[in-house]
Design a protein around this motif. Structure first.
Motif, short mmCIF file in Angstrom:
data_model
loop_
_atom_site.label_atom_id
_atom_site.label_comp_id
_atom_site.label_asym_id
_atom_site.label_seq_id
_atom_site.Cartn_x
_atom_site.Cartn_y
_atom_site.Cartn_z
N GLY A 1 41.25 51.85 40.77
CA GLY A 1 41.31 50.71 41.69
C GLY A 1 41.19 49.42 40.91
O GLY A 1 40.65 49.39 39.80
N PHE A 2 41.74 48.38 41.48
CA PHE A 2 41.72 47.07 40.83
C PHE A 2 41.09 46.05 41.77
O PHE A 2 41.24 46.14 42.99
CB PHE A 2 43.14 46.62 40.48
N ILE A 3 40.40 45.09 41.19
CA ILE A 3 39.79 44.00 41.94
C ILE A 3 40.54 42.74 41.56
O ILE A 3 40.64 42.40 40.37
CB ILE A 3 38.29 43.86 41.60
N GLY A 4 41.10 42.08 42.55
CA GLY A 4 41.88 40.89 42.27
C GLY A 4 41.36 39.68 43.01
O GLY A 4 40.73 39.78 44.06
N VAL A 5 41.64 38.53 42.45
CA VAL A 5 41.30 37.26 43.06
C VAL A 5 42.59 36.46 43.20
O VAL A 5 43.35 36.33 42.21
CB VAL A 5 40.27 36.48 42.20
N LYS A 6 42.83 35.97 44.41
CA LYS A 6 44.04 35.20 44.68
C LYS A 6 44.14 34.02 43.71
O LYS A 6 43.15 33.35 43.43
CB LYS A 6 44.01 34.70 46.12
N VAL B 1 40.76 40.93 38.07
CA VAL B 1 39.56 40.54 37.32
C VAL B 1 38.70 41.74 36.97
O VAL B 1 37.71 41.60 36.25
CB VAL B 1 38.72 39.49 38.09
N GLY B 2 39.07 42.91 37.49
CA GLY B 2 38.30 44.11 37.18
C GLY B 2 39.04 45.35 37.62
O GLY B 2 39.99 45.29 38.40
N MET B 3 38.63 46.47 37.07
CA MET B 3 39.19 47.75 37.50
C MET B 3 38.09 48.79 37.44
O MET B 3 37.10 48.63 36.75
CB MET B 3 40.40 48.15 36.66
N PHE B 4 38.29 49.84 38.24
CA PHE B 4 37.28 50.89 38.31
C PHE B 4 37.98 52.23 38.53
O PHE B 4 39.15 52.29 38.85
CB PHE B 4 36.28 50.62 39.44
N MET C 1 50.55 41.37 39.74
CA MET C 1 49.22 41.28 39.15
C MET C 1 49.04 42.29 38.03
O MET C 1 48.49 41.96 37.00
CB MET C 1 48.15 41.51 40.22
N TYR C 2 49.51 43.53 38.28
CA TYR C 2 49.35 44.59 37.27
C TYR C 2 50.06 44.20 35.98
O TYR C 2 49.57 44.49 34.89
CB TYR C 2 49.89 45.90 37.82
N ALA C 3 51.20 43.54 36.11
CA ALA C 3 51.97 43.15 34.92
C ALA C 3 51.15 42.23 34.00
O ALA C 3 51.38 42.19 32.80
CB ALA C 3 53.26 42.45 35.34
#
Length: 127
Positions: free
Chosen positions: A24-29, A34-37, A1-3
Motif C-alpha cells: 500500500g502507498f500513502i499519498g499527499v495531494k 510519502v510512504g509505503m507499507f 504518483m507511482y512513476a
C-alpha cells in the motif's frame, strides 16, 4: 504518483509483492507518495505437512484465491504446493466455476450440488 518513486522504492515494493505481501502507498495531494507499507497473512506452521499428507494420499489440492499473483505464489511455495495448482485474482463466483469445472459440472444446471463427489473447500474467512 507511482512513476515518481525512486528505483529503490519500486524494487522494494516489487520484492514485498513477490514475497506474498500486499503493498500500500500513502499519498499527499500535490506532493505524491510519502510512504509505503506491506501487510501479509501468516501461514500456519502445520500447513506444509497437511498439504504433503493430502498429496501423498492422492488428494488433488488446488489453491483458488482472490489474492494477487505474488501473494499466491509465495504461499504456494511456503506450503509446498506446485504453482500449476494455483489460480489467483479470482472472484468468489470464479472460484465456484473452477470447482464445478474440476468436477466436470456446470454451475448453471445445479449439478455441483447434486453429484455425489467429495469436496473440501477451506477458506481464511476473510470474505
Amino acid at each position: 504518483m507511482y512513476a515518481g518513486l525512486s528505483v529503490d522504492d519500486k524494487a522494494k515494493a516489487n520484492q514485498w509483492n513477490e514475497e506474498g505481501g500486499t503493498v500500500g502507498f500513502i499519498g499527499v495531494k500535490a506532493v505524491g507518495i510519502v510512504g509505503m507499507f506491506c501487510v501479509a497473512d501468516g501461514i500456519r506452521p502445520e500447513a506444509r505437512n497437511v498439504i504433503t499428507s493430502l498429496v501423498n494420499d492422492e488428494v488433488k489440492v488446488m489453491m483458488l484465491t482472490g489474492d494477487g499473483d505474488g501473494a499466491a505464489k509465495a504461499v504456494a511455495r511456503a506450503v509446498g504446493l506446485p504453482l500449476e495448482c494455483v489460480q489467483s485474482r479470482l472472484t468468489p463466483d470464479a472460484k465456484l466455476h473452477c470447482v464445478a469445472s474440476e468436477l466436470g459440472l456446470s454451475k448453471r444446471t445445479g449439478g455441483l450440488w447434486s453429484k455425489k463427489e467429495l469436496l473440501l473447500f477451506v477458506g481464511d474467512g476473510v470474505n
